[in-house]
Design a protein around this motif. Sequence first.
Motif, PDB file in Angstrom:
ATOM      1  N   UNK A 186       0.790  -1.218   0.000  1.00  0.00           N
ATOM      2  CA  UNK A 186       0.000   0.000   0.000  1.00  0.00           C
ATOM      3  C   UNK A 186       0.830   1.280   0.000  1.00  0.00           C
ATOM      4  N   UNK A 187       2.168   1.152   0.131  1.00  0.00           N
ATOM      5  CA  UNK A 187       2.996   2.339   0.339  1.00  0.00           C
ATOM      6  C   UNK A 187       3.786   2.698  -0.922  1.00  0.00           C
ATOM      7  N   UNK A 188       4.322   3.908  -0.931  1.00  0.00           N
ATOM      8  CA  UNK A 188       5.110   4.390  -2.063  1.00  0.00           C
ATOM      9  C   UNK A 188       6.606   4.172  -1.867  1.00  0.00           C
ATOM     10  N   UNK A 189       7.079   4.344  -0.628  1.00  0.00           N
ATOM     11  CA  UNK A 189       8.501   4.228  -0.308  1.00  0.00           C
ATOM     12  C   UNK A 189       8.647   3.221   0.823  1.00  0.00           C
ATOM     13  N   UNK A 190       9.522   2.228   0.646  1.00  0.00           N
ATOM     14  CA  UNK A 190       9.757   1.261   1.711  1.00  0.00           C
ATOM     15  C   UNK A 190      11.239   1.253   2.058  1.00  0.00           C
ATOM     16  N   UNK A 191      11.531   1.171   3.373  1.00  0.00           N
ATOM     17  CA  UNK A 191      12.889   1.347   3.875  1.00  0.00           C
ATOM     18  C   UNK A 191      13.277   0.208   4.816  1.00  0.00           C
ATOM     19  N   UNK A 192      13.345  -1.026   4.315  1.00  0.00           N
ATOM     20  CA  UNK A 192      13.649  -2.146   5.211  1.00  0.00           C
ATOM     21  C   UNK A 192      15.145  -2.338   5.435  1.00  0.00           C
ATOM     22  N   UNK A 193      15.486  -2.911   6.578  1.00  0.00           N
ATOM     23  CA  UNK A 193      16.829  -3.430   6.758  1.00  0.00           C
ATOM     24  C   UNK A 193      16.932  -4.750   6.018  1.00  0.00           C
ATOM     25  N   UNK A 194      18.137  -5.169   5.691  1.00  0.00           N
ATOM     26  CA  UNK A 194      18.317  -6.400   4.921  1.00  0.00           C
ATOM     27  C   UNK A 194      17.764  -7.617   5.671  1.00  0.00           C
ATOM     28  N   UNK A 195      17.932  -7.659   6.993  1.00  0.00           N
ATOM     29  CA  UNK A 195      17.429  -8.800   7.760  1.00  0.00           C
ATOM     30  C   UNK A 195      15.903  -8.789   7.806  1.00  0.00           C
ATOM     31  N   UNK A 221      12.471   1.878  -3.316  1.00  0.00           N
ATOM     32  CA  UNK A 221      12.942   0.934  -2.296  1.00  0.00           C
ATOM     33  C   UNK A 221      14.341   1.340  -1.860  1.00  0.00           C
ATOM     34  N   UNK A 222      14.556   1.421  -0.557  1.00  0.00           N
ATOM     35  CA  UNK A 222      15.887   1.694  -0.018  1.00  0.00           C
ATOM     36  C   UNK A 222      16.174   0.641   1.046  1.00  0.00           C
ATOM     37  N   UNK A 223      17.097  -0.255   0.739  1.00  0.00           N
ATOM     38  CA  UNK A 223      17.412  -1.373   1.631  1.00  0.00           C
ATOM     39  C   UNK A 223      18.667  -1.053   2.426  1.00  0.00           C
ATOM     40  N   UNK A 224      18.542  -1.024   3.735  1.00  0.00           N
ATOM     41  CA  UNK A 224      19.666  -0.708   4.616  1.00  0.00           C
ATOM     42  C   UNK A 224      20.572  -1.924   4.755  1.00  0.00           C
ATOM     43  N   UNK A 225      21.859  -1.710   4.496  1.00  0.00           N
ATOM     44  CA  UNK A 225      22.832  -2.796   4.534  1.00  0.00           C
ATOM     45  C   UNK A 225      23.879  -2.590   5.627  1.00  0.00           C
ATOM     46  N   UNK A 240      23.887   0.158  -5.733  1.00  0.00           N
ATOM     47  CA  UNK A 240      24.431   0.142  -4.391  1.00  0.00           C
ATOM     48  C   UNK A 240      25.054   1.503  -4.096  1.00  0.00           C
ATOM     49  N   UNK A 241      24.971   1.909  -2.843  1.00  0.00           N
ATOM     50  CA  UNK A 241      25.600   3.152  -2.409  1.00  0.00           C
ATOM     51  C   UNK A 241      26.409   2.850  -1.153  1.00  0.00           C
ATOM     52  N   UNK A 242      27.716   3.051  -1.222  1.00  0.00           N
ATOM     53  CA  UNK A 242      28.604   2.709  -0.113  1.00  0.00           C
ATOM     54  C   UNK A 242      28.277   3.503   1.145  1.00  0.00           C
ATOM     55  N   UNK A 243      28.471   2.835   2.289  1.00  0.00           N
ATOM     56  CA  UNK A 243      28.268   3.490   3.566  1.00  0.00           C
ATOM     57  C   UNK A 243      29.525   4.200   4.036  1.00  0.00           C
ATOM     58  N   UNK A 244      29.472   4.718   5.242  1.00  0.00           N
ATOM     59  CA  UNK A 244      30.602   5.424   5.841  1.00  0.00           C
ATOM     60  C   UNK A 244      31.181   4.567   6.963  1.00  0.00           C
ATOM     61  N   UNK A 245      32.488   4.481   7.011  1.00  0.00           N
ATOM     62  CA  UNK A 245      33.154   3.659   8.022  1.00  0.00           C
ATOM     63  C   UNK A 245      33.232   4.434   9.332  1.00  0.00           C
ATOM     64  N   UNK A 246      32.653   3.865  10.379  1.00  0.00           N
ATOM     65  CA  UNK A 246      32.717   4.442  11.716  1.00  0.00           C
ATOM     66  C   UNK A 246      33.566   3.500  12.567  1.00  0.00           C
ATOM     67  N   UNK A 247      34.769   3.922  12.904  1.00  0.00           N
ATOM     68  CA  UNK A 247      35.683   3.050  13.638  1.00  0.00           C
ATOM     69  C   UNK A 247      35.233   2.807  15.076  1.00  0.00           C
ATOM     70  N   UNK A 248      34.657   3.809  15.691  1.00  0.00           N
ATOM     71  CA  UNK A 248      34.253   3.684  17.089  1.00  0.00           C
ATOM     72  C   UNK A 248      32.916   4.371  17.282  1.00  0.00           C
ATOM     73  N   UNK A 249      31.860   3.576  17.372  1.00  0.00           N
ATOM     74  CA  UNK A 249      30.540   4.156  17.541  1.00  0.00           C
ATOM     75  C   UNK A 249      30.163   4.201  19.024  1.00  0.00           C
ATOM     76  N   UNK A 250      29.272   5.103  19.337  1.00  0.00           N
ATOM     77  CA  UNK A 250      28.788   5.249  20.707  1.00  0.00           C
ATOM     78  C   UNK A 250      27.466   4.518  20.923  1.00  0.00           C
ATOM     79  N   UNK A 251      26.575   4.584  19.929  1.00  0.00           N
ATOM     80  CA  UNK A 251      25.233   4.029  20.109  1.00  0.00           C
ATOM     81  C   UNK A 251      24.602   3.851  18.737  1.00  0.00           C
ATOM     82  N   UNK A 252      24.246   2.625  18.404  1.00  0.00           N
ATOM     83  CA  UNK A 252      23.673   2.366  17.081  1.00  0.00           C
ATOM     84  C   UNK A 252      22.167   2.601  17.026  1.00  0.00           C
ATOM     85  N   UNK A 253      21.526   2.707  18.184  1.00  0.00           N
ATOM     86  CA  UNK A 253      20.081   2.946  18.190  1.00  0.00           C
ATOM     87  C   UNK A 253      19.799   4.317  17.587  1.00  0.00           C
ATOM     88  N   UNK A 254      18.897   4.371  16.641  1.00  0.00           N
ATOM     89  CA  UNK A 254      18.570   5.616  15.958  1.00  0.00           C
ATOM     90  C   UNK A 254      19.202   5.731  14.588  1.00  0.00           C
TER      91      UNK A 254
END
Length: 315
Positions: A186-195, A221-225, A240-254
């Motif tokens: 029913x939607x126009x844009x879907x943004x799922x994670x790969x899992x 469709x935008x699939x988060x990898x 495919x669009x490459x992501x950004x390398x984060x060497x040390x993250x604080x919090x992945x929530x959000x």
Amino acid sequence: MDVVTFGETMVLFNPDSNGPLRYAHRFTKSIGGAESNVAIALTRLGHEVGWFSRVGNDEFGKYIKSVIRGEGVDVSRVVEDEERNTGLIFKERFMHTDPNIYYYRKNSATSFLNVDDLDYDYIKQSKILHITGITLALSKLAREAVYKAIEIAKKEKVLISFDPNMRFKLWSKEEAKPILLDIAKKVDIILPGISEAEMLLGINNPKEISNRFLDMGCNTVAIKLGKEGCYVSDKNSGEFCDGYVIDKFEDTVGAGDGFAAGFLSGILKGLSLKESAQMANAVGAMATLVRGDMEGFPTTSQVMEFMGKEKYVDR
């Protein structure tokens, strides 16, 4: 109004120390909620956004409204429930791993969100209605409200954006799958994670997943990898669009909510599919640099600097 979204936001208690929650004695109070995260991130990127919900008529509910309103998001349609409490979240943190999440949201005010809480004209005047699978999982009443909001948006030709946002602490795979697939049609844009996409469709190839969703009727469709970036497609192309390398993250929530906001911002600004994907990857990556669900979302100038499109001047 550029975007309207709705769903549950809770008061979040983040321990000031790592380790089992039983040994945590001090906490930092903030807010957490997928839809309000997207609303706040979009506002910081320069958009006019409205968020509504049902919160308890208690100090926690007033705190949530105050914080979100303070970020520039319109909260004029939020309902204060006189009978039920605002939900709570506690995080349990360990070194550089995803935190454990403990919800105290059963029978919360938002679980009684219903079709009567929808303002037809409020949805009608937006460019995009953003929904998530979390609201669908809260209760039958909230689920009916999501379906009604979709009906309004379709009638008024408002674009509908959907992040499946699976939460197995709220419902089972068996219960979630048919409902999420029905919404996807029913939607126009879907943004799922790969899992999430693999759970829904039983395949894990981004191109095949994208084609399946397009065949269902989605336009974009935008699939988060994760750290690999994303795969984006529409009826005309996919890449495919490459992501950004984060060497040390604080919090992945959000991070996923930041991705959604960055992508929708690109769409609203008339950027190409690839440019919108780059924006999405950047906002999602920047969200992980700061502890908290929404504190790390950047402004437009900050994300441009992060992407190397503007120079940073420090003094």
